[in-house]
Enzyme design. Structure first.
Site: not given
Length: 303
Positions: A135, A181, A201
């Site tokens: 992200a 993901e 993460e």
């Protein structure tokens, strides 16, 4: 207006009368301009209807078509390979990191492919360097808990899982965090031999937020998923295949073509049979065995 005129002759006359009533209330000069413009537009609609009718395309209500125009998207490239839609993430300077624009472009491209009758399968890929490196941190660094929770950060990314047509992820390079993901949201995952997968993460003091703790566990089991999420360690393509995350591993320069070839084979079969098979397998992935068996039976009887 043009779309409605084209798709329904009843709407054509309804709108004509409706528009005439409103136009007659305008000053004379404006009234004449509107009537001439509307008349010309109707002529163009009839010409379009005639051309498409000769090609056997007379009932287009509710349909969308795959848009391969580069100007239609900022962060993806869309191609049509016969009956397969090839969607490539295209943020090279950011290693295809996922921001809201990527999500919007991806959802639009997948929706168009899913509703285009010429398309039977979708291939999603990135570059040879990165499928998607996660992200976009810049998008998230200023957000508070209330911003992310109330705004539903990354909820829209899940929309691709609603497609009836199968999506094949062709993963080269890094598929990390949100990129991993995203790959797991697809129905089949093919990896290039230099691909790297991970949920790092934890190194930023957070946890996966788009299915990493859930889909990964269902794909590779609790112990391996726990190891990847708690250490942030990467796995390579061969290990991804060994533990069931990837279906096949191919040389880097052959990966996309192999994925497209699989898509073309899938697209050669009945679309309804493909959709029902996808639905049944996803039911097995998401429910108990007995409920899945019952669901499979109902779909089998219906087919």
């Amino acid at each position: 207006l043009l779309f409605n005129l084209f798709n329904s002759s009843n709407m054509y006359f309804h709108l004509s009368n409706q528009i005439r009533k409103k136009v007659y209330l305008l000053p004379f000069s404006n009234r004449m301009f509107c009537l001439v413009t509307y008349s010309l537009m109707c002529q163009q609609v009839e010409m379009l209807r005639s051309v498409l009718s000769r090609r056997g395309l007379t009932n287009l209500s509710g349909l969308r078509f795959l848009n391969c125009d580069a100007s239609a998207y900022e962060t993806v490239i869309v191609e049509k390979r016969e009956n397969v839609a090839l969607i490539s993430l295209n943020r090279p300077k950011a290693l295809n990191s996922i921001n809201q624009q990527v999500i919007d472009d991806l959802n639009k491209a997948v929706l168009d492919a899913n509703t285009d009758n010429d398309i039977g399968a979708i291939v999603l890929t990135g570059s040879t360097r990165a499928f998607a490196a996660g992200a976009d941190i810049k998008m998230m660094e200023t957000l508070s808990f209330s911003d992310t929770y109330m705004g539903g950060l990354f909820n829209d990314l899940e929309n691709i899982t609603k497609a009836k047509k199968p999506i094949i992820a062709a993963v080269n390079g890094f598929a990390l965090g949100g990129g991993c993901e995203l790959a797991m949201m697809c129905d089949i995952l093919y990896a290039g031999e230099k691909a790297k997968f991970g949920q790092p993460e934890i190194t930023l003091g957070v946890l996966p937020g788009a299915g990493g703790t859930q889909r990964l566990t269902r794909s590779v089991g609790k112990s391996k998923a726990m190891e990847m999420c708690l250490t942030g360690n990467f796995i390579d393509a061969q290990e991804a295949k060994q533990i069931g995350l990837a279906a096949q591993v191919f040389p880097v320069d052959e990966l996309v073509d192999k994925a497209v070839a699989t898509g073309q084979k899938i697209a050669s079969f009945s679309k309804i049979a493909v959709a029902l098979n996808k639905e049944a397998v996803n039911a097995a992935y998401e429910t108990t065995l007995q409920l899945g068996l019952d669901y499979e039976k109902r779909l089998f009887y219906a087919s």
